[in-house]
Write a protein that holds these residues in place. Structure first.
Motif, PDB file in Angstrom:
ATOM      1  N   LEU A 108       0.827  -1.205   0.000  1.00 43.38           N
ATOM      2  CA  LEU A 108       0.000   0.000   0.000  1.00 43.38           C
ATOM      3  C   LEU A 108       0.864   1.258   0.000  1.00 43.38           C
ATOM      4  O   LEU A 108       0.643   2.172  -0.798  1.00 43.38           O
ATOM      5  CB  LEU A 108      -0.950   0.009   1.196  1.00 43.38           C
ATOM      6  N   CYS A 111       2.633   1.689  -3.319  1.00 45.71           N
ATOM      7  CA  CYS A 111       1.673   2.118  -4.345  1.00 45.71           C
ATOM      8  C   CYS A 111       1.312   3.593  -4.183  1.00 45.71           C
ATOM      9  O   CYS A 111       1.148   4.310  -5.172  1.00 45.71           O
ATOM     10  CB  CYS A 111       0.421   1.250  -4.307  1.00 45.71           C
ATOM     11  N   LEU A 112       1.205   4.056  -2.943  1.00 43.40           N
ATOM     12  CA  LEU A 112       0.929   5.473  -2.704  1.00 43.40           C
ATOM     13  C   LEU A 112       2.128   6.337  -3.104  1.00 43.40           C
ATOM     14  O   LEU A 112       1.956   7.384  -3.739  1.00 43.40           O
ATOM     15  CB  LEU A 112       0.576   5.709  -1.233  1.00 43.40           C
ATOM     16  N   ARG A 115       2.301   6.426  -6.775  1.00 44.75           N
ATOM     17  CA  ARG A 115       1.021   6.856  -7.329  1.00 44.75           C
ATOM     18  C   ARG A 115       0.432   5.825  -8.310  1.00 44.75           C
ATOM     19  O   ARG A 115      -0.014   6.163  -9.407  1.00 44.75           O
ATOM     20  CB  ARG A 115       1.163   8.214  -8.011  1.00 44.75           C
ATOM     21  N   GLU A 117      -2.321   3.034  -9.500  1.00 40.10           N
ATOM     22  CA  GLU A 117      -3.772   2.919  -9.453  1.00 40.10           C
ATOM     23  C   GLU A 117      -4.189   1.691  -8.636  1.00 40.10           C
ATOM     24  O   GLU A 117      -3.374   0.815  -8.342  1.00 40.10           O
ATOM     25  CB  GLU A 117      -4.328   2.792 -10.876  1.00 40.10           C
ATOM     26  N   HIS A 118      -5.477   1.626  -8.337  1.00 41.50           N
ATOM     27  CA  HIS A 118      -6.031   0.526  -7.545  1.00 41.50           C
ATOM     28  C   HIS A 118      -5.772  -0.834  -8.192  1.00 41.50           C
ATOM     29  O   HIS A 118      -5.467  -1.807  -7.509  1.00 41.50           O
ATOM     30  CB  HIS A 118      -7.536   0.730  -7.335  1.00 41.50           C
ATOM     31  N   ASP A 119      -5.881  -0.908  -9.532  1.00 40.09           N
ATOM     32  CA  ASP A 119      -5.670  -2.191 -10.197  1.00 40.09           C
ATOM     33  C   ASP A 119      -4.243  -2.710 -10.006  1.00 40.09           C
ATOM     34  O   ASP A 119      -4.022  -3.915  -9.898  1.00 40.09           O
ATOM     35  CB  ASP A 119      -6.037  -2.128 -11.686  1.00 40.09           C
ATOM     36  N   TYR A 121      -2.438  -2.014  -7.278  1.00 42.69           N
ATOM     37  CA  TYR A 121      -2.379  -2.413  -5.871  1.00 42.69           C
ATOM     38  C   TYR A 121      -2.893  -3.835  -5.706  1.00 42.69           C
ATOM     39  O   TYR A 121      -2.239  -4.673  -5.085  1.00 42.69           O
ATOM     40  CB  TYR A 121      -3.195  -1.437  -5.003  1.00 42.69           C
ATOM     41  N   VAL A 122      -4.043  -4.141  -6.298  1.00 43.72           N
ATOM     42  CA  VAL A 122      -4.592  -5.487  -6.155  1.00 43.72           C
ATOM     43  C   VAL A 122      -3.796  -6.507  -6.969  1.00 43.72           C
ATOM     44  O   VAL A 122      -3.825  -7.700  -6.670  1.00 43.72           O
ATOM     45  CB  VAL A 122      -6.104  -5.548  -6.501  1.00 43.72           C
ATOM     46  N   SER A 138      -5.934 -12.291  -7.594  1.00 50.92           N
ATOM     47  CA  SER A 138      -5.751 -11.160  -8.508  1.00 50.92           C
ATOM     48  C   SER A 138      -6.916 -11.044  -9.485  1.00 50.92           C
ATOM     49  O   SER A 138      -7.429  -9.951  -9.725  1.00 50.92           O
ATOM     50  CB  SER A 138      -4.437 -11.320  -9.272  1.00 50.92           C
ATOM     51  N   LEU A 141     -10.062  -9.740  -7.750  1.00 51.95           N
ATOM     52  CA  LEU A 141      -9.977  -8.318  -7.403  1.00 51.95           C
ATOM     53  C   LEU A 141      -9.784  -7.420  -8.629  1.00 51.95           C
ATOM     54  O   LEU A 141      -9.526  -6.232  -8.493  1.00 51.95           O
ATOM     55  CB  LEU A 141      -8.827  -8.093  -6.407  1.00 51.95           C
ATOM     56  N   GLY A 143      -7.297  -7.541 -10.795  1.00 54.47           N
ATOM     57  CA  GLY A 143      -5.896  -7.204 -11.011  1.00 54.47           C
ATOM     58  C   GLY A 143      -5.421  -7.755 -12.344  1.00 54.47           C
ATOM     59  O   GLY A 143      -6.178  -8.376 -13.087  1.00 54.47           O
TER      60      GLY A 143
END
Length: 183
Positions: A108, A111-112, A115, A117-119, A121-122, A138, A141, A143
């Motif tokens: 997390l 990923c932050l 920057r 995206e959510h995809d 991260y998963v 994956s 979610l 991914g």
């Protein structure tokens, strides 16, 4: 020769198994951490595909037979784990929970920072579980499954290569502690 290799349904399986066995043999003979059997087999397979000008899809058509066996093999590994449930409950659960939380928080935070995206991260989240289960997580979610598989393999190989060094550095000798720490 290329036509024979390319047209064989079992070409991918044969190359994969032989390359892995070469990796196991090298690891046993030379006892060098970088000679991880999975890493060696990846290099050998790449060299064969490039050297014989064989398309990856041709190789993968046969090698996918091994992928189908990943889920049953993972389930078979669950049986001895279930038989050791009391040991798992007493000694290992804390290490597992700490490892899972640390891994998820690190993913997390990275990923932050980058920057992502959510995809992504998963996609990266299941990096420390088995390939068969990671692919399902994956996919569920939304991914990118291919990247998840690559990240799981890289995590496993790097962890395996660095494990002996870390064990020596922190004087870890108990097999259960080694297994939990590596996991």
């Amino acid at each position: 020769m290329k036509d024979i290799l390319s047209n064989s349904m079992f070409f991918g399986v044969l190359v994969s198994i032989l390359a892995y066995e070469v990796g196991v043999l090298l690891k046993k003979k030379l006892k060098f951490a970088l000679l991880n059997p999975l890493l060696i087999s990846i290099v050998i397979i790449i060299l064969i595909l490039v050297g014989f000008h064989i398309d990856y899809d041709t190789y993968n058509d046969g090698a996918q037979l091994l992928s189908y066996l990943l889920t049953p093999a993972t389930v078979c590994l669950a049986i001895p784990l279930y038989e050791q449930m009391e040991l798992l409950k007493k000694a290992i659960i804390g290490g597992i929970v700490a490892g899972v939380l640390t891994g998820a928080v690190c993913i997390l935070v990275l990923c932050l920072i980058f920057r992502l995206e959510h995809d992504m991260y998963v996609t990266l989240l299941p990096k420390s579980i088995t390939t068969a289960i990671g692919m399902g997580v994956s996919e569920e979610l939304n991914g990118i499954v291919t990247i998840t598989v690559a990240v799981i393999i890289i995590t496993g190989v790097v962890g395996n290569v660095l494990a002996d060094f870390v064990y020596k550095l922190f004087h870890v000798t108990h097999p259960v502690a080694k297994g939990v720490g590596l996991g």
